[in-house]
Scaffold this motif. Structure first.
Motif, PDB file in Angstrom:
ATOM      1  N   MET A   1      -4.008  -0.942  10.685  1.00 31.10           N
ATOM      2  CA  MET A   1      -3.171  -1.837   9.885  1.00 31.10           C
ATOM      3  C   MET A   1      -3.357  -3.291  10.309  1.00 31.10           C
ATOM      4  O   MET A   1      -3.789  -3.591  11.424  1.00 31.10           O
TER       5      MET A   1
ATOM      6  N   GLY B   1       0.834  -1.197   0.000  1.00 32.51           N
ATOM      7  CA  GLY B   1       0.000   0.000   0.000  1.00 32.51           C
ATOM      8  C   GLY B   1       0.867   1.244   0.000  1.00 32.51           C
ATOM      9  O   GLY B   1       1.631   1.473   0.949  1.00 32.51           O
TER      10      GLY B   1
ATOM     11  N   ALA C   1      -3.392  -3.522   3.295  1.00 33.82           N
ATOM     12  CA  ALA C   1      -1.969  -3.653   2.959  1.00 33.82           C
ATOM     13  C   ALA C   1      -1.205  -4.518   3.956  1.00 33.82           C
ATOM     14  O   ALA C   1      -1.429  -4.459   5.170  1.00 33.82           O
TER      15      ALA C   1
ATOM     16  N   VAL D   1       3.006  -1.057   4.187  1.00 26.28           N
ATOM     17  CA  VAL D   1       2.577   0.317   3.931  1.00 26.28           C
ATOM     18  C   VAL D   1       3.814   1.179   3.733  1.00 26.28           C
ATOM     19  O   VAL D   1       4.700   1.213   4.591  1.00 26.28           O
TER      20      VAL D   1
ATOM     21  N   LEU E   1      -4.981   0.999   4.619  1.00 27.15           N
ATOM     22  CA  LEU E   1      -4.323   0.447   5.800  1.00 27.15           C
ATOM     23  C   LEU E   1      -4.902  -0.910   6.184  1.00 27.15           C
ATOM     24  O   LEU E   1      -4.176  -1.794   6.653  1.00 27.15           O
TER      25      LEU E   1
ATOM     26  N   GLN F   1      -7.505   6.452   2.843  1.00 26.89           N
ATOM     27  CA  GLN F   1      -6.294   5.926   3.470  1.00 26.89           C
ATOM     28  C   GLN F   1      -6.643   4.804   4.432  1.00 26.89           C
ATOM     29  O   GLN F   1      -5.916   3.812   4.538  1.00 26.89           O
TER      30      GLN F   1
END
Length: 336
Positions: free
Chosen positions: A240, A164, A215, A218, A212, A208
């Motif tokens: 995340m 990402g 991914a 990142v 998160l 965004q």
């Protein structure tokens, strides 16, 4: 007719190193070139004023190493520049050491070197990503200490993992191309999709937060400014994936460092690859003590090839500007 004066605001030994011939042939052909000799900020101010030796300078070549002699190009310094100054041409893609708003208020145009740094910085980002995913730093510490594989746990493969990219500009695009070669899937977040679409496989995500969540790695590839400073913190780490990886080749101050350390200590992040820090050259001792992360000393553009490209691009901006053709790489904030 006398040539316009241009100041090389850099340490003579480290400012322009690889392009001395181009400095003489290109810039010297259209301008009288002055070297920075000021040993302090106050001395620099005196030499900018009145009949000082920099009082008629039209353009300034700025290098980050000038900070040790004259400090940041903040509002105080920019307000001290003589009225003759029309251009500040910065050697670097990031220009957070320059108060662009103060320059704009004085009618001073600012340039930077975006494309010249893309490949080298992306290579650093790719190295950090692979090292973090495969835990190569921890393995290197082992072998250097004669421990071979003792205590090492199986890492992860980059193949089929999701990369990402936050900030798909030149560096982000170059990073994507490198890691696609490792069979990583690329998603990215910008304020709006890239147009025309990139010439490599990638998917735009509209927030965004969504990036998160998806991914495995990142990568931060965004500039440092008032909006981005400290913008990546606990909220972002919580979103995340467990055991994911953060790579930062942008600016250290974009990340809340304490939140990063907490995420690494808790295991929320399996690892990180970091090239930039909030208080360079100082690095948080907690990060240094961690053997599951890869740290570099801001190596993004530390190659002679890239540094020469950057130097020449600054020189080309100055030549174009003092020749009446305008800047080639004016910073986005000043573009209409």
């Amino acid at each position: 007719m006398s040539k316009p004066q241009v100041l090389i605001a850099a340490n003579p030994k480290t400012g322009i190193v690889w392009s001395k011939d181009e400095q003489a042939s290109k810039l010297g052909a259209v301008a009288e070139v002055l070297e920075l000799t000021s040993s302090s900020r106050s001395e620099f101010f005196d030499e900018l004023a009145g009949s000082g030796k920099y009082a008629n300078v039209v353009g300034i070549y700025r290098h980050n190493d000038s900070v040790s002699a004259v400090g940041l190009f903040d509002k105080e310094l920019i307000d001290k520049l003589p009225k003759s100054v029309k251009y500040i041409c910065h050697n670097g893609a990031g220009y957070d050491q320059i108060d662009v708003a103060a320059a704009s208020a004085r009618g001073i145009e600012v340039s930077h070197t975006p494309q010249a740094v893309d490949a080298a910085t992306a290579t650093v980002g790719a190295f950090l990503a692979i090292s973090a995913v495969r835990q190569f730093y921890r393995a290197e510490v082992n072998v250097r200490n004669g421990k071979w594989k003792a205590g090492l746990k199986p890492a992860r493969d980059p193949e089929e993992k999701v990369l990402g990219i936050i900030g798909m500009g030149g560096i982000g695009s170059a990073l994507a191309r490198r890691l696609i070669a490792f069979d990583m899937k690329v998603i990215y977040y910008n304020r709006k999709p890239i147009s025309p679409e990139p010439d490599f496989p990638c998917t735009y995500v509209s927030s965004q937060d969504e990036l998160l969540k998806q991914a495995d790695v990142v990568s931060l590839n965004l500039p440092l400014n008032d909006k981005t400073k400290g913008s990546f913190g606990k909220k972002q780490f919580d979103l995340m994936k467990d055991g994911s990886v953060l790579v930062n080749t942008a600016r250290g101050a974009v990340v809340d460092e304490e939140a990063l350390i907490e995420a690494l200590e808790s295991g929320k992040l399996a690892s990180a690859g970091i090239d930039v820090y909030p208080d360079e050259p100082n690095v948080n001792p907690k990060l240094i003590a961690m053997d599951n992360i890869t740290l570099l000393p801001h190596m993004g553009t530390e190659t002679r090839d890239t540094q020469k490209k950057m130097e020449i691009l600054v020189l080309d901006n100055l030549v174009s500007a003092v020749s009446g053709k305008g800047l080639l790489n004016q910073v986005p904030e000043q573009k209409k």
